[in-house]
Design a protein around this motif. Structure first.
Motif, PDB file in Angstrom:
ATOM      1  N   HIS A  34       0.864  -1.252   0.164  1.00 47.44           N
ATOM      2  CA  HIS A  34       0.012   0.024  -0.010  1.00 47.44           C
ATOM      3  C   HIS A  34       0.788   1.240   0.097  1.00 47.44           C
ATOM      4  O   HIS A  34       0.281   2.146  -0.545  1.00 47.44           O
ATOM      5  CB  HIS A  34      -0.928   0.046   1.125  1.00 47.44           C
ATOM      6  CG  HIS A  34      -1.804  -1.140   1.536  1.00 47.44           C
ATOM      7  ND1 HIS A  34      -2.725  -1.438   0.908  1.00 47.44           N
ATOM      8  CD2 HIS A  34      -1.667  -1.948   2.512  1.00 47.44           C
ATOM      9  CE1 HIS A  34      -3.172  -2.551   1.258  1.00 47.44           C
ATOM     10  NE2 HIS A  34      -2.576  -2.852   2.317  1.00 47.44           N
ATOM     11  N   TYR A  35       1.814   1.133   0.505  1.00 48.93           N
ATOM     12  CA  TYR A  35       2.868   2.508   0.762  1.00 48.93           C
ATOM     13  C   TYR A  35       4.205   1.972   0.101  1.00 48.93           C
ATOM     14  O   TYR A  35       4.593   0.966   0.174  1.00 48.93           O
ATOM     15  CB  TYR A  35       3.059   2.742   2.439  1.00 48.93           C
ATOM     16  CG  TYR A  35       1.455   2.844   3.067  1.00 48.93           C
ATOM     17  CD1 TYR A  35       0.965   4.042   3.253  1.00 48.93           C
ATOM     18  CD2 TYR A  35       1.083   1.970   3.610  1.00 48.93           C
ATOM     19  CE1 TYR A  35      -0.226   4.576   3.447  1.00 48.93           C
ATOM     20  CE2 TYR A  35      -0.179   2.256   4.303  1.00 48.93           C
ATOM     21  CZ  TYR A  35      -0.692   3.481   3.997  1.00 48.93           C
ATOM     22  OH  TYR A  35      -2.018   3.664   4.661  1.00 48.93           O
ATOM     23  N   GLU A  67      -6.566   3.115  16.206  1.00 50.13           N
ATOM     24  CA  GLU A  67      -6.717   2.892  14.725  1.00 50.13           C
ATOM     25  C   GLU A  67      -5.857   3.487  13.836  1.00 50.13           C
ATOM     26  O   GLU A  67      -5.172   2.991  13.087  1.00 50.13           O
ATOM     27  CB  GLU A  67      -8.138   2.746  14.309  1.00 50.13           C
ATOM     28  CG  GLU A  67      -9.037   1.658  14.907  1.00 50.13           C
ATOM     29  CD  GLU A  67     -10.431   1.813  14.239  1.00 50.13           C
ATOM     30  OE1 GLU A  67     -10.547   2.137  13.176  1.00 50.13           O
ATOM     31  OE2 GLU A  67     -11.253   1.524  15.010  1.00 50.13           O
ATOM     32  N   TYR A  68      -5.610   4.987  14.183  1.00 51.93           N
ATOM     33  CA  TYR A  68      -5.072   5.754  13.415  1.00 51.93           C
ATOM     34  C   TYR A  68      -3.375   5.654  13.473  1.00 51.93           C
ATOM     35  O   TYR A  68      -2.730   5.886  12.504  1.00 51.93           O
ATOM     36  CB  TYR A  68      -5.282   7.295  13.518  1.00 51.93           C
ATOM     37  CG  TYR A  68      -6.659   7.808  12.929  1.00 51.93           C
ATOM     38  CD1 TYR A  68      -6.807   7.607  11.587  1.00 51.93           C
ATOM     39  CD2 TYR A  68      -7.643   7.994  13.905  1.00 51.93           C
ATOM     40  CE1 TYR A  68      -8.053   7.819  11.001  1.00 51.93           C
ATOM     41  CE2 TYR A  68      -8.777   8.308  13.302  1.00 51.93           C
ATOM     42  CZ  TYR A  68      -9.055   8.393  11.822  1.00 51.93           C
ATOM     43  OH  TYR A  68     -10.249   8.802  11.530  1.00 51.93           O
ATOM     44  N   HIS A  71      -2.413   2.215  11.621  1.00 53.35           N
ATOM     45  CA  HIS A  71      -2.229   2.774  10.291  1.00 53.35           C
ATOM     46  C   HIS A  71      -0.737   3.402  10.029  1.00 53.35           C
ATOM     47  O   HIS A  71      -0.230   2.859   8.964  1.00 53.35           O
ATOM     48  CB  HIS A  71      -3.564   3.814   9.858  1.00 53.35           C
ATOM     49  CG  HIS A  71      -3.213   4.368   8.360  1.00 53.35           C
ATOM     50  ND1 HIS A  71      -2.587   5.546   8.283  1.00 53.35           N
ATOM     51  CD2 HIS A  71      -3.943   3.871   7.239  1.00 53.35           C
ATOM     52  CE1 HIS A  71      -2.573   5.817   6.952  1.00 53.35           C
ATOM     53  NE2 HIS A  71      -3.370   4.714   6.371  1.00 53.35           N
ATOM     54  N   ASP A  72      -0.484   4.451  11.088  1.00 52.98           N
ATOM     55  CA  ASP A  72       0.895   4.937  10.921  1.00 52.98           C
ATOM     56  C   ASP A  72       1.843   3.822  11.140  1.00 52.98           C
ATOM     57  O   ASP A  72       2.872   3.855  10.124  1.00 52.98           O
ATOM     58  CB  ASP A  72       0.816   6.049  11.880  1.00 52.98           C
ATOM     59  CG  ASP A  72       0.167   7.272  11.530  1.00 52.98           C
ATOM     60  OD1 ASP A  72      -0.399   7.298  10.564  1.00 52.98           O
ATOM     61  OD2 ASP A  72      -0.078   8.187  12.534  1.00 52.98           O
ATOM     62  N   HIS A  74       1.699   0.631  10.308  1.00 52.45           N
ATOM     63  CA  HIS A  74       1.713  -0.067   9.087  1.00 52.45           C
ATOM     64  C   HIS A  74       2.367   0.430   8.110  1.00 52.45           C
ATOM     65  O   HIS A  74       3.211  -0.036   7.311  1.00 52.45           O
ATOM     66  CB  HIS A  74       0.128  -0.423   8.516  1.00 52.45           C
ATOM     67  CG  HIS A  74       0.019  -1.064   7.304  1.00 52.45           C
ATOM     68  ND1 HIS A  74       0.193  -2.523   7.122  1.00 52.45           N
ATOM     69  CD2 HIS A  74      -0.259  -0.605   5.945  1.00 52.45           C
ATOM     70  CE1 HIS A  74       0.065  -2.738   6.031  1.00 52.45           C
ATOM     71  NE2 HIS A  74      -0.263  -1.679   5.080  1.00 52.45           N
ATOM     72  N   SER A  75       2.417   1.742   7.677  1.00 58.02           N
ATOM     73  CA  SER A  75       2.872   2.483   6.959  1.00 58.02           C
ATOM     74  C   SER A  75       4.631   2.661   6.975  1.00 58.02           C
ATOM     75  O   SER A  75       5.165   2.618   6.121  1.00 58.02           O
ATOM     76  CB  SER A  75       2.352   3.940   6.637  1.00 58.02           C
ATOM     77  OG  SER A  75       2.466   4.748   7.706  1.00 58.02           O
TER      78      SER A  75
END
Length: 130
Positions: A34-35, A67-68, A71-72, A74-75
């Motif tokens: 994704h990134y 959750e955010y 997400h961070d 994950h990136s």
């Protein structure tokens, strides 16, 4: 009798289907990219990227980790994984250089020992600060 046979067949089929479903759930999911990882032109830049990503991860893990944040994280994982792979490759090459130095030292090949030793030190200094 027919009902029992039909029930046994149905139960057997359900067992096979649910076993297959469980096996699929247990298998690791295909990785989706994704990134973009932070790019590096050199091992020094790779190390800088790794330090920066480590600091960000450390700060995120020090908080609530919502959750955010996930997400961070994950990136960030793309940069962490790429950096570690690059470092592993560099360390593998340095290991080969040290092995060459080792064999040269067994043969008392002074110039080769100096060349391999110098190459190793130049490479390792980029990863581990002296």
């Amino acid at each position: 009798m027919i009902k029992q046979t039909l029930a046994s067949i149905t139960l057997g089929a359900l067992t096979v289907v649910s076993s297959a479903a469980l096996a699929n759930d247990a298998a690791p999911a295909n990785r989706v990219s994704h990134y973009q990882a932070q790019q590096a032109e050199s091992i020094a830049q790779t190390m800088a990227n790794l330090r920066e990503a480590n600091a960000k991860l450390r700060a995120l893990l020090a908080g609530e980790v919502g959750e955010y944040d996930i997400h961070d994280i994950h990136s960030l994982s793309y940069t962490l994984e790429d950096s570690l792979a690059r470092i592993a490759e560099e360390v593998k090459q340095l290991h080969n250089t040290v092995a060459d130095m080792h064999f040269a030292s067994e043969g008392l090949k002074r110039d080769a020992v100096i060349d391999f030793g110098t190459a190793y030190l130049e490479g390792i200094d980029k990863i581990v600060s002296p």
